[in-house]
Design a protein around this motif. Structure first.
Motif, PDB file in Angstrom:
ATOM      1  N   SER A  13      -8.937  -0.328   2.109  1.00 54.66           N
ATOM      2  CA  SER A  13      -8.915  -1.776   2.240  1.00 54.66           C
ATOM      3  C   SER A  13      -7.580  -2.306   2.752  1.00 54.66           C
ATOM      4  N   ARG A  14      -6.539  -1.480   2.755  1.00 56.53           N
ATOM      5  CA  ARG A  14      -5.229  -1.927   3.211  1.00 56.53           C
ATOM      6  C   ARG A  14      -5.103  -1.948   4.723  1.00 56.53           C
ATOM      7  N   ARG A  15      -6.109  -1.443   5.424  1.00 62.27           N
ATOM      8  CA  ARG A  15      -5.944  -1.295   6.868  1.00 62.27           C
ATOM      9  C   ARG A  15      -5.777  -2.631   7.591  1.00 62.27           C
ATOM     10  N   TRP A  16      -6.266  -3.736   6.999  1.00 62.20           N
ATOM     11  CA  TRP A  16      -6.084  -5.031   7.655  1.00 62.20           C
ATOM     12  C   TRP A  16      -4.651  -5.517   7.506  1.00 62.20           C
ATOM     13  N   MET A  17      -3.982  -5.136   6.438  1.00 64.34           N
ATOM     14  CA  MET A  17      -2.553  -5.418   6.345  1.00 64.34           C
ATOM     15  C   MET A  17      -1.758  -4.527   7.290  1.00 64.34           C
ATOM     16  N   VAL A  18      -2.255  -3.308   7.506  1.00 62.36           N
ATOM     17  CA  VAL A  18      -1.632  -2.438   8.505  1.00 62.36           C
ATOM     18  C   VAL A  18      -1.710  -3.106   9.879  1.00 62.36           C
ATOM     19  N   ALA A  20      -1.700  -6.290  10.440  1.00 67.98           N
ATOM     20  CA  ALA A  20      -0.685  -7.352  10.456  1.00 67.98           C
ATOM     21  C   ALA A  20       0.700  -6.774  10.723  1.00 67.98           C
ATOM     22  N   VAL A  21       1.017  -5.648  10.092  1.00 66.61           N
ATOM     23  CA  VAL A  21       2.314  -4.997  10.306  1.00 66.61           C
ATOM     24  C   VAL A  21       2.485  -4.609  11.769  1.00 66.61           C
ATOM     25  N   SER A 185       7.633  -6.350   8.835  1.00 62.53           N
ATOM     26  CA  SER A 185       6.990  -5.068   9.148  1.00 62.53           C
ATOM     27  C   SER A 185       7.591  -3.924   8.350  1.00 62.53           C
ATOM     28  N   PHE A 188       6.338  -4.336   4.386  1.00 64.35           N
ATOM     29  CA  PHE A 188       4.924  -4.012   4.186  1.00 64.35           C
ATOM     30  C   PHE A 188       4.557  -2.660   4.795  1.00 64.35           C
ATOM     31  N   LEU A 192       2.573   0.218   2.841  1.00 64.71           N
ATOM     32  CA  LEU A 192       1.149   0.324   3.163  1.00 64.71           C
ATOM     33  C   LEU A 192       0.798   1.427   4.151  1.00 64.71           C
TER      34      LEU A 192
END
Length: 499
Positions: A13-18, A20-21, A185, A188, A192
């Motif tokens: 589920s963290r891939r959407w924050m990835v 953003a980074v 970047s 996070f 992440l």
């Protein structure tokens, strides 16, 4: 070739924050391609360097960036993309601090060169992370839509931010602003980003020497032509040497045991077409981001901030269209119709811009072409970035991404040299043909507009050539899903069933 074969790790589920980074890191790079353009006059006044030296603030960055991109992509594959991204961010932030605090011309140029070195690490790594993180077709389309919007709008935003910072604070903040992007970047990304498989290979040292020398020769040669002239001997010495070295590099890659760029990466029709598209777009877009800015400021009297704001419709339309193109159009039509139509739209926009004259207004002569360019660039970016990195093995993601970035960077260098020469020649010819005695201000204005018009006509031809190449090389239909992407998709289905 021996590799650690596994589905990309970032499938939680963290891939959407990835995402953003990755987008914030890449936005920092695209901003830096143009953010210093509007700050140069203030920096020159503060540090007391000459007009002849001024080009080095831009050229130092472009030379290091363009020359080292392929090495950066290979390093990302060898030592890990997470590690490469974090090192690149730290280095870029440190170079930005040094550049912002520079008290001499030499230190500013050295900082810009260091930015270029770390940008060469960051650019291919961000795109490779995107490629290996999002392998499900629908998620990949959304991710590339967001990334494409950032890539397409960064240059224009750089002009806007550069003008605002220079006017509201001072030129040094055009360097310091990078700390905000890098800090986000880094914080996070360190938390992440998963550790991804590394390639069990070694660096192709002869290939590195040949391609680095070749790219340096071409970027330097075109930069020299833009600053001086095509008749300068050093221009052709570097261009010829660069071309010879790149030909030797291509021959070496075909026989090397562990090539820097495996031929399978560039010989695919779709990827090869995407790389050529990126090259031509890099050439053509400088007619907008450089000469249209000149026209707005010098002929229409716009300030730096107002010039940046004038480009906002193009930036907004590009972002919207890139996202829509990736999520809705690319899965249905594939890259050939998308890029071909985008190139044709851009060619039409350039023809429209070529109608400007001394009485042209923004609403009647500029706004419409800008909206069209946004539409065309959105279609192109939605397809080219995705296509240039699709179908490669995970161990080749870094070099495929670097090849995409290098094409764009080389296109920019060619665009500056070619279009500057065309403009200067058109201005001098117009003055020679129309001067009756000593030329007055009105004649100089007419000559300048003639230079812009010729640039826009040439840009139209470049985009038309891009449409022909895209139509000939690219394929229609959905892009293939890699085998490791299918494995990841099955993992996603299992995850969804658990939840």
């Amino acid at each position: 070739m021996s590799t650690t074969s596994a589905a990309p790790a970032a499938r939680d589920s963290r891939r959407w924050m990835v995402l953003a980074v990755v987008c914030v890191a890449y936005l920092m790079l695209t901003l830096d391609m143009t953010v210093m353009n509007l700050a140069l006059p203030s920096a020159q006044e503060d540090l007391h360097f000459s007009d002849a030296d001024k080009q080095w603030v831009l050229t130092a960055y472009a030379l290091c960036y363009g020359t080292l991109l392929l090495i950066g992509g290979k390093l990302a594959d060898l030592i890990g993309r997470r590690e490469t991204l974090l090192v690149g961010l730290l280095g870029f932030a440190a170079a930005s601090v040094i550049g912002g605090a520079a008290n001499s011309f030499g230190l500013l140029v050295a900082a810009r060169a260091a930015q270029g070195v770390f940008a060469a690490l960051l650019a291919p790594t961000t795109l490779a992370l995107l490629t290996t993180t999002f392998t499900d077709a629908k998620e990949r389309a959304k991710a590339f839509g967001a990334f494409s919007a950032v890539a397409a709008s960064g240059g224009g935003l750089g002009l806007l931010i550069g003008g605002a910072l220079t006017s509201g604070l001072n030129w040094r903040w055009c360097m310091y602003v990078n700390l905000l992007f890098a800090a986000f970047s880094l914080i996070f990304g360190a938390r992440l980003l998963p550790r991804q498989p590394r390639t069990k290979s070694s660096m192709d040292i002869p290939g590195i020497i040949l391609v680095s020398g070749g790219l340096f020769g071409l970027v330097w040669g075109f930069s020299n032509a833009a600053e001086h002239s095509w008749s300068t001997p050093s221009t052709w010495v570097f261009l010829v040497a660069g071309g010879v070295l790149l030909i030797a590099f291509s021959a070496w890659q075909a026989r090397a045991d562990k090539p820097l760029i495996p031929p399978r990466v560039v010989l695919d029709r779709n990827r090869g077409g995407a790389y050529l598209t990126s090259l031509l777009v890099g050439i053509g877009m400088f007619s907008v981001l450089l000469f249209l800015i000149f026209y707005l400021q010098n002929e229409m009297g716009y300030s730096a901030i107002k010039s940046g704001l004038a480009l906002m419709p193009m930036i907004i339309v590009t972002g919207i269209m890139a996202n829509e193109g990736n999520t809705r159009l690319m899965p249905k039509f594939g890259p050939r119709p998308m890029i071909t139509v985008g190139m044709l739209i851009n060619a039409g926009a350039m023809v429209w811009l070529a109608q400007i004259d001394t009485d042209s207004g923004y609403a009647s002569a500029i706004l419409g072409p800008l909206m069209l360019i946004g539409l065309g660039m959105g279609l192109i970016y939605a397809s080219a970035l995705n296509t240039g990195t699709t179908g490669v093995d995970p161990q080749d993601a870094g070099v495929a991404s670097a090849t995409m970035s290098a094409s764009s960077q080389l296109g920019g260098a060619i665009g500056i040299a070619l279009l500057n020469t065309i403009s200067a020649s058109a201005v001098s010819d117009y003055l020679a043909d129309h001067a009756d005695g000593k030329p007055g201000p009105e004649l100089f204005q007419l000559a300048a507009i003639e230079g812009y018009v010729q640039v826009f006509w040439w840009a139209a031809g470049i985009f038309l050539l891009g449409a022909v190449i895209a139509g000939a090389l690219l394929r229609s239909g959905p892009l293939p899903t890699p085998a490791w992407g299918e494995d990841s998709a099955e993992a996603d289905k299992a995850e969804a069933a658990v939840h």
